[in-house]
Design a protein around this motif. Structure first.
Motif, PDB file in Angstrom:
ATOM      1  N   VAL A   1       0.841  -1.202   0.000  1.00 41.57           N
ATOM      2  CA  VAL A   1       0.000   0.000   0.000  1.00 41.57           C
ATOM      3  C   VAL A   1       0.873   1.246   0.000  1.00 41.57           C
ATOM      4  CG1 VAL A   1      -1.629   1.360   1.369  1.00 41.57           C
ATOM      5  CG2 VAL A   1      -2.008  -1.095   1.065  1.00 41.57           C
ATOM      6  N   ARG A   2       1.819   1.306   0.934  1.00 45.13           N
ATOM      7  CA  ARG A   2       2.678   2.492   1.044  1.00 45.13           C
ATOM      8  C   ARG A   2       3.479   2.723  -0.235  1.00 45.13           C
ATOM      9  NH1 ARG A   2       3.464   0.051   6.158  1.00 45.13           N
ATOM     10  NH2 ARG A   2       2.346   1.169   7.780  1.00 45.13           N
ATOM     11  N   MET A   3       4.053   1.661  -0.784  1.00 40.34           N
ATOM     12  CA  MET A   3       4.842   1.790  -2.019  1.00 40.34           C
ATOM     13  C   MET A   3       3.964   2.267  -3.170  1.00 40.34           C
ATOM     14  SD  MET A   3       7.363  -1.555  -1.870  1.00 40.34           S
ATOM     15  CE  MET A   3       7.913  -1.303  -3.547  1.00 40.34           C
ATOM     16  N   SER A   4       2.773   1.708  -3.292  1.00 43.51           N
ATOM     17  CA  SER A   4       1.864   2.086  -4.382  1.00 43.51           C
ATOM     18  C   SER A   4       1.527   3.566  -4.320  1.00 43.51           C
ATOM     19  CB  SER A   4       0.569   1.262  -4.309  1.00 43.51           C
ATOM     20  OG  SER A   4       0.830  -0.100  -4.389  1.00 43.51           O
ATOM     21  N   VAL A   5       1.169   4.023  -3.138  1.00 40.72           N
ATOM     22  CA  VAL A   5       0.800   5.425  -2.956  1.00 40.72           C
ATOM     23  C   VAL A   5       2.000   6.329  -3.261  1.00 40.72           C
ATOM     24  CG1 VAL A   5       0.129   7.127  -1.204  1.00 40.72           C
ATOM     25  CG2 VAL A   5      -1.087   4.935  -1.362  1.00 40.72           C
ATOM     26  N   ASP A   6       3.179   5.944  -2.771  1.00 43.48           N
ATOM     27  CA  ASP A   6       4.387   6.745  -3.012  1.00 43.48           C
ATOM     28  C   ASP A   6       4.758   6.791  -4.489  1.00 43.48           C
ATOM     29  OD1 ASP A   6       4.593   7.272  -0.300  1.00 43.48           O
ATOM     30  OD2 ASP A   6       6.167   5.775   0.064  1.00 43.48           O
TER      31      ASP A   6
ATOM     32  N   VAL B   1      -6.251  -6.896   4.283  1.00 41.66           N
ATOM     33  CA  VAL B   1      -5.854  -7.666   5.465  1.00 41.66           C
ATOM     34  C   VAL B   1      -6.091  -6.779   6.678  1.00 41.66           C
ATOM     35  CG1 VAL B   1      -4.118  -9.067   4.273  1.00 41.66           C
ATOM     36  CG2 VAL B   1      -3.437  -6.900   5.330  1.00 41.66           C
ATOM     37  N   GLU B   2      -5.936  -7.350   7.848  1.00 44.53           N
ATOM     38  CA  GLU B   2      -6.114  -6.577   9.070  1.00 44.53           C
ATOM     39  C   GLU B   2      -5.193  -5.357   9.055  1.00 44.53           C
ATOM     40  OE1 GLU B   2      -5.575  -7.078  13.870  1.00 44.53           O
ATOM     41  OE2 GLU B   2      -5.810  -8.869  12.641  1.00 44.53           O
ATOM     42  N   GLY B   3      -5.779  -4.208   9.323  1.00 41.09           N
ATOM     43  CA  GLY B   3      -5.007  -2.968   9.389  1.00 41.09           C
ATOM     44  C   GLY B   3      -4.887  -2.211   8.080  1.00 41.09           C
ATOM     45  N   THR B   4      -5.371  -2.781   6.987  1.00 41.83           N
ATOM     46  CA  THR B   4      -5.239  -2.106   5.688  1.00 41.83           C
ATOM     47  C   THR B   4      -5.903  -0.730   5.699  1.00 41.83           C
ATOM     48  OG1 THR B   4      -5.175  -4.217   4.492  1.00 41.83           O
ATOM     49  CG2 THR B   4      -5.694  -2.265   3.202  1.00 41.83           C
ATOM     50  N   LEU B   5      -7.097  -0.644   6.261  1.00 38.97           N
ATOM     51  CA  LEU B   5      -7.806   0.642   6.270  1.00 38.97           C
ATOM     52  C   LEU B   5      -7.032   1.692   7.059  1.00 38.97           C
ATOM     53  CD1 LEU B   5     -11.498  -0.563   6.730  1.00 38.97           C
ATOM     54  CD2 LEU B   5     -10.293   0.020   4.608  1.00 38.97           C
ATOM     55  N   ASP B   6      -6.410   1.289   8.153  1.00 39.14           N
ATOM     56  CA  ASP B   6      -5.608   2.222   8.941  1.00 39.14           C
ATOM     57  C   ASP B   6      -4.402   2.719   8.148  1.00 39.14           C
ATOM     58  OD1 ASP B   6      -7.314   1.902  11.172  1.00 39.14           O
ATOM     59  OD2 ASP B   6      -6.135   0.197  11.899  1.00 39.14           O
ATOM     60  N   VAL B   7      -3.736   1.815   7.449  1.00 37.20           N
ATOM     61  CA  VAL B   7      -2.572   2.200   6.646  1.00 37.20           C
ATOM     62  C   VAL B   7      -3.001   3.134   5.514  1.00 37.20           C
ATOM     63  CG1 VAL B   7      -0.750   1.344   5.104  1.00 37.20           C
ATOM     64  CG2 VAL B   7      -1.260   0.132   7.227  1.00 37.20           C
ATOM     65  N   LEU B   8      -4.108   2.815   4.853  1.00 37.86           N
ATOM     66  CA  LEU B   8      -4.610   3.684   3.787  1.00 37.86           C
ATOM     67  C   LEU B   8      -4.894   5.086   4.317  1.00 37.86           C
ATOM     68  CD1 LEU B   8      -6.947   1.155   1.995  1.00 37.86           C
ATOM     69  CD2 LEU B   8      -4.928   2.234   0.989  1.00 37.86           C
ATOM     70  N   ARG B   9      -5.588   5.158   5.441  1.00 35.61           N
ATOM     71  CA  ARG B   9      -5.907   6.450   6.041  1.00 35.61           C
ATOM     72  C   ARG B   9      -4.620   7.202   6.397  1.00 35.61           C
ATOM     73  NH1 ARG B   9      -8.556   4.889  10.435  1.00 35.61           N
ATOM     74  NH2 ARG B   9      -6.622   5.044  11.580  1.00 35.61           N
TER      75      ARG B   9
ATOM     76  N   PRO C   1     -21.972   6.993  -2.098  1.00 34.24           N
ATOM     77  CA  PRO C   1     -20.865   6.921  -1.143  1.00 34.24           C
ATOM     78  C   PRO C   1     -21.403   6.846   0.283  1.00 34.24           C
ATOM     79  CG  PRO C   1     -20.636   8.816  -2.619  1.00 34.24           C
ATOM     80  CD  PRO C   1     -22.001   8.258  -2.824  1.00 34.24           C
ATOM     81  N   PHE C   2     -20.599   6.319   1.176  1.00 35.71           N
ATOM     82  CA  PHE C   2     -20.928   6.366   2.598  1.00 35.71           C
ATOM     83  C   PHE C   2     -19.644   6.325   3.402  1.00 35.71           C
ATOM     84  CE2 PHE C   2     -21.231   1.873   1.412  1.00 35.71           C
ATOM     85  CZ  PHE C   2     -20.526   1.223   2.412  1.00 35.71           C
ATOM     86  N   ARG C   3     -19.732   6.818   4.629  1.00 35.45           N
ATOM     87  CA  ARG C   3     -18.564   6.892   5.514  1.00 35.45           C
ATOM     88  C   ARG C   3     -18.513   5.665   6.406  1.00 35.45           C
ATOM     89  NH1 ARG C   3     -16.792   9.722  10.483  1.00 35.45           N
ATOM     90  NH2 ARG C   3     -14.672  10.445  10.072  1.00 35.45           N
ATOM     91  N   MET C   4     -17.300   5.135   6.565  1.00 41.12           N
ATOM     92  CA  MET C   4     -17.080   3.983   7.428  1.00 41.12           C
ATOM     93  C   MET C   4     -16.600   4.462   8.803  1.00 41.12           C
ATOM     94  SD  MET C   4     -15.175   1.524   4.674  1.00 41.12           S
ATOM     95  CE  MET C   4     -15.007   0.163   5.793  1.00 41.12           C
ATOM     96  N   HIS C   5     -16.644   3.579   9.771  1.00 41.10           N
ATOM     97  CA  HIS C   5     -16.167   3.918  11.112  1.00 41.10           C
ATOM     98  C   HIS C   5     -14.690   4.295  11.108  1.00 41.10           C
ATOM     99  CE1 HIS C   5     -19.837   2.960  13.200  1.00 41.10           C
ATOM    100  NE2 HIS C   5     -19.904   1.793  12.572  1.00 41.10           N
ATOM    101  N   SER C   6     -13.943   3.792  10.155  1.00 39.91           N
ATOM    102  CA  SER C   6     -12.508   4.091  10.053  1.00 39.91           C
ATOM    103  C   SER C   6     -12.256   5.546   9.672  1.00 39.91           C
ATOM    104  CB  SER C   6     -11.858   3.190   9.008  1.00 39.91           C
ATOM    105  OG  SER C   6     -12.371   3.502   7.720  1.00 39.91           O
ATOM    106  N   GLY C   7     -13.301   6.238   9.215  1.00 46.91           N
ATOM    107  CA  GLY C   7     -13.132   7.602   8.715  1.00 46.91           C
ATOM    108  C   GLY C   7     -12.981   7.643   7.206  1.00 46.91           C
ATOM    109  N   LEU C   8     -12.679   6.499   6.607  1.00 45.96           N
ATOM    110  CA  LEU C   8     -12.614   6.427   5.152  1.00 45.96           C
ATOM    111  C   LEU C   8     -14.030   6.368   4.589  1.00 45.96           C
ATOM    112  CD1 LEU C   8      -9.774   3.783   4.688  1.00 45.96           C
ATOM    113  CD2 LEU C   8      -9.608   6.238   4.306  1.00 45.96           C
ATOM    114  N   TYR C   9     -14.142   6.747   3.338  1.00 46.37           N
ATOM    115  CA  TYR C   9     -15.427   6.688   2.647  1.00 46.37           C
ATOM    116  C   TYR C   9     -15.393   5.537   1.653  1.00 46.37           C
ATOM    117  CZ  TYR C   9     -16.356  11.269   4.589  1.00 46.37           C
ATOM    118  OH  TYR C   9     -16.565  12.310   5.458  1.00 46.37           O
ATOM    119  N   VAL C  10     -16.546   4.961   1.432  1.00 46.06           N
ATOM    120  CA  VAL C  10     -16.682   3.917   0.421  1.00 46.06           C
ATOM    121  C   VAL C  10     -17.263   4.566  -0.824  1.00 46.06           C
ATOM    122  CG1 VAL C  10     -17.890   1.800  -0.222  1.00 46.06           C
ATOM    123  CG2 VAL C  10     -16.971   2.069   2.090  1.00 46.06           C
TER     124      VAL C  10
END
Length: 183
Positions: A27-32, A53-61, A78-87
């Motif tokens: 995820v980090r490499m792709s974004v960078d 995988v577990e923690g992916t949403l946190d890393v994305l955020r 669209p809708f907002r998830m508990h993680s703060g990210l939107y779908v």
């Protein structure tokens, strides 16, 4: 004016097939890489194979990603998830990969499916906006025997009033503004 979205390093390696540490590194490499190549901050993510995988949403955020499409088949808004990210809506039904490769759908039938989906969502969108997402791969949809049908579907949609052609980030911005007005 295009918007680039993260989608992993290769579509052959799904995040849910990796350890959390390996997946988070991807995820980090792709974004960078996208930011370095385009100069744009990555606002959206679609995991290869829609996997997480577990923690992916946190890393994305933490990487500054605002919306994901992995869960987008859940709704046409669209809708907002508990993680703060939107779908962001993402279609599996109007995705040329499974339609052409797995189901053997013809270009003409795919065109009809797009028009039929539009005919349902367009009137519904008069009271509350809807997203018609077309998931396309140029090596599939842009082949000589399919592209004319796709162009017909686009012409059909363009011929209707009240259609907004938007990037996912624009849809997210409009959604946030609408939610803010309603509060």
């Amino acid at each position: 004016g295009d918007e680039f979205m993260g989608h992993g390093l290769t579509n052959s390696e799904h995040l849910n097939e990796l350890t959390p540490e390996e997946a988070h590194k991807v995820v980090r490499m792709s974004v960078d890489i996208i930011k370095s190549a385009t100069g744009q901050r990555v606002r959206g993510w679609l995991g290869p194979g829609l996997g997480e995988v577990e923690g992916t949403l946190d890393v994305l955020r933490d990487c500054g990603v605002e919306y994901i499409c992995d869960w987008g088949a859940a709704d046409d808004q669209p809708f907002r998830m508990h993680s703060g990210l939107y779908v962001m809506p993402y279609t599996l039904d109007l995705n040329d990969m499974p339609m052409f490769e797995r189901h053997g759908t013809s270009g003409a039938d795919f065109c009809q499916y797009i028009c039929d989906a539009f005919d349902t969502l367009h009137p519904e969108g008069k009271d509350q906006a809807r997203v018609l997402c077309l998931s396309l791969h140029p090596f599939l949809i842009a082949t000589p025997h399919r592209i004319k049908y796709f162009e017909r579907a686009l012409d059909y949609i363009k011929s209707r009033d009240g259609v907004w052609w938007a990037r996912a980030g624009d849809i997210l911005d409009a959604y946030r503004a609408a939610v803010a007005k309603s509060i």
